[in-house]
Scaffold this active site. Sequence first.
Site, mmCIF file in Angstrom:
data_model
loop_
_atom_site.group_PDB
_atom_site.id
_atom_site.type_symbol
_atom_site.label_atom_id
_atom_site.label_comp_id
_atom_site.label_asym_id
_atom_site.label_seq_id
_atom_site.Cartn_x
_atom_site.Cartn_y
_atom_site.Cartn_z
ATOM 1 N N THR A 1 4.059 -7.411 3.998
ATOM 2 C CA THR A 1 3.665 -7.858 5.340
ATOM 3 C C THR A 1 2.143 -7.847 5.448
ATOM 4 O O THR A 1 1.526 -8.797 5.922
ATOM 5 C CB THR A 1 4.265 -6.932 6.417
ATOM 6 O OG1 THR A 1 5.651 -6.749 6.141
ATOM 7 C CG2 THR A 1 4.124 -7.536 7.787
ATOM 8 N N THR B 1 1.587 2.486 -4.326
ATOM 9 C CA THR B 1 2.881 2.535 -3.644
ATOM 10 C C THR B 1 3.792 1.411 -4.105
ATOM 11 O O THR B 1 4.967 1.406 -3.791
ATOM 12 C CB THR B 1 2.713 2.411 -2.120
ATOM 13 O OG1 THR B 1 1.930 1.250 -1.864
ATOM 14 C CG2 THR B 1 2.001 3.618 -1.562
ATOM 15 N N ASN C 1 -7.622 3.901 -0.535
ATOM 16 C CA ASN C 1 -6.906 5.146 -0.266
ATOM 17 C C ASN C 1 -7.368 6.283 -1.156
ATOM 18 O O ASN C 1 -7.483 7.413 -0.722
ATOM 19 C CB ASN C 1 -5.402 4.956 -0.467
ATOM 20 C CG ASN C 1 -4.717 4.561 0.830
ATOM 21 O OD1 ASN C 1 -5.312 4.682 1.890
ATOM 22 N ND2 ASN C 1 -3.492 4.099 0.747
ATOM 23 N N ASN D 1 -5.393 8.602 7.726
ATOM 24 C CA ASN D 1 -5.563 7.686 8.855
ATOM 25 C C ASN D 1 -6.525 8.244 9.893
ATOM 26 O O ASN D 1 -7.260 7.502 10.530
ATOM 27 C CB ASN D 1 -4.212 7.374 9.498
ATOM 28 C CG ASN D 1 -3.350 6.528 8.584
ATOM 29 O OD1 ASN D 1 -3.846 5.952 7.631
ATOM 30 N ND2 ASN D 1 -2.061 6.468 8.859
ATOM 31 N N GLU E 1 -23.116 -9.546 15.755
ATOM 32 C CA GLU E 1 -24.346 -8.973 15.217
ATOM 33 C C GLU E 1 -24.104 -8.345 13.843
ATOM 34 O O GLU E 1 -24.971 -8.369 12.976
ATOM 35 C CB GLU E 1 -24.862 -7.912 16.195
ATOM 36 C CG GLU E 1 -26.355 -7.914 16.363
ATOM 37 C CD GLU E 1 -26.795 -7.014 17.508
ATOM 38 O OE1 GLU E 1 -27.532 -6.074 17.244
ATOM 39 O OE2 GLU E 1 -26.378 -7.250 18.658
#
Length: 449
Positions: free
Chosen positions: A145, A179, A206, A228, A254
Site C-alpha cells: 500500500t 519486513t 528504520n 514512531n 520555502e
Amino acid sequence: MRECISIHVGQAGVQIGNACWELYCLEHGIQPDGQMPSDKTIGGGDDSFNTFFSETGAGKHVPRAVFVDLEPTVIDEVRTGTYRQLFHPEQLITGKEDAANNYARGHYTIGKEIIDLVLDRIRKLADQCTGLQGFLVFHSFGGGTGSGFTSLLMERLSVDYGKKSKLEFAIYPAPQVSTAVVEPYNSILTTHTTLEHSDCAFMVDNEAIYDICRRNLDIERPTYTNLNRLISQIVSSITASLRFDGALNVDLTEFQTNLVPYPRIHFPLATYAPVISAEKAYHEQLTVADITNACFEPANQMVKCDPRHGKYMACCLLYRGDVVPKDVNAAIATIKTKRSIQFVDWCPTGFKVGINYQPPTVVPGGDLAKVQRAVCMLSNTTAIAEAWARLDHKFDLMYAKRAFVHWYVGEGMEEGEFSEAREDMAALEKDYEEVGADSADAEDEGEEY
C-alpha cells in the site's frame, strides 16, 4: 490561512500518523476529544495551529488528515483508540483486502477500487481550506500500500491540484531490519513513479532510527512505538514553523526553494538533536552549539549514509525553544571553520535558519527527555545517493533471477516497468554524481562532445 493536508498511507503511514497527531495535540493543548480548553494560555492566543486543524462550530478541532489503508486492522486501532473522537469517521478509509506487500496490487488492482473515494475525502478537506498550501504524504517504501497506492495517489493529486506542493515522509527499507523480501522492488517502482510528482521527500531509514534509540535512549529492543515517537518529533520540528508563530518562519514552499536545487534532487537528509533520555539530560547542558554540532554527526541522521563522503548543496537549520540568533550565528561560524563540511562549488555555503520559540514537547511516558531547545537539520547532500545505490544493488540481485516478478505481472504489471524504473534510478544516481562533481570538471567534458 496556509493549510496543509496530511495523508497517511498504509500501515507505516498510519502508525506514524498516530504518533504525529498525538504530539500535535499535546503541543497545541488539544484534548483527545478535540476540545481545546478555553483559557487559551497554552497557545497564547496564537491560532497558527489552524493550518493543521479545522474548528467546528461546537469548538471541536479536527485534524486536516486522511488515513488510508487497503486492509482494516491498523486503522481499526485508530477507530477504537484514545484518539477515536478526534478524527471524523470519514477521514479513516479502509479497504477489505490488503496489498500483500505487492506494489502492483496497491497501484493497479486494489488501489484503483478505493482511489476515487480517497480523492473525494481529500477534496472535502481541501474545500474547507481558504488557502491550501500543499500535502504531506506519509508512507513506507517497502509495503504494498505504502509504495503502490501512494504512487497512484501522487499521480492523481498532480492532476487535481497541479500547483500545490507535495511533500513526502517516506520510510526507507532498513538495510538490516527487513519486513518483506520484495522491499527493493516496491521501493524502486514507487520512487520511479513518484519522482516527478513529489516536490520534496524526507527519507527515514528504520535502521538508523533503531540505532539512535539503542545508542542515545538506551532502549535495548526498540518497538515501532519508540521509532514512531522519534520520527514524530522530527516531523513536528519540520512542521512547527507552519503551526506556531516564530521569529524566522518557514512555510512549505520555502523548504523547496531552499533545499531543492534541481527538481529530481529532492531528497533532503534529516538530522535531529538532542535525542537524549531523561536521566542523561539532567547532567548535560545542551547549549545551542552542542546541539548544532550534533547535527553534523552521522550518528544522528535519519538515513544511514556518510555526508563526509558527499557534498552539501543546501542546508537548513530549524531551531525551536530557547534559542537566540546570536548563539545560532556563533554555532554556525564555528562549524564552518572546523568541520569537514564540503559544499558543492556552485553553491556558496549558505545555511538557512528558522527559529521557533515553542520549546519541543514530549509525550508523557515517552523515551525522550524534556529539553529547552532542539534543532532539526535538513540538508541536501550527495551522500544520500549511497542509500539509492544500496537499494539498487538489492534490486539487481533479485531481478537478475526474475525472482518474485510473477506476482507483479499477475496483477497486471508489465515486466518493462521494472527495467524502466531501474533505469530511472540509475539516472538518479548519475544525477547525484554529476551534481557533486566540480563545475570545472563538467566544462572540460563538454568540450569533447
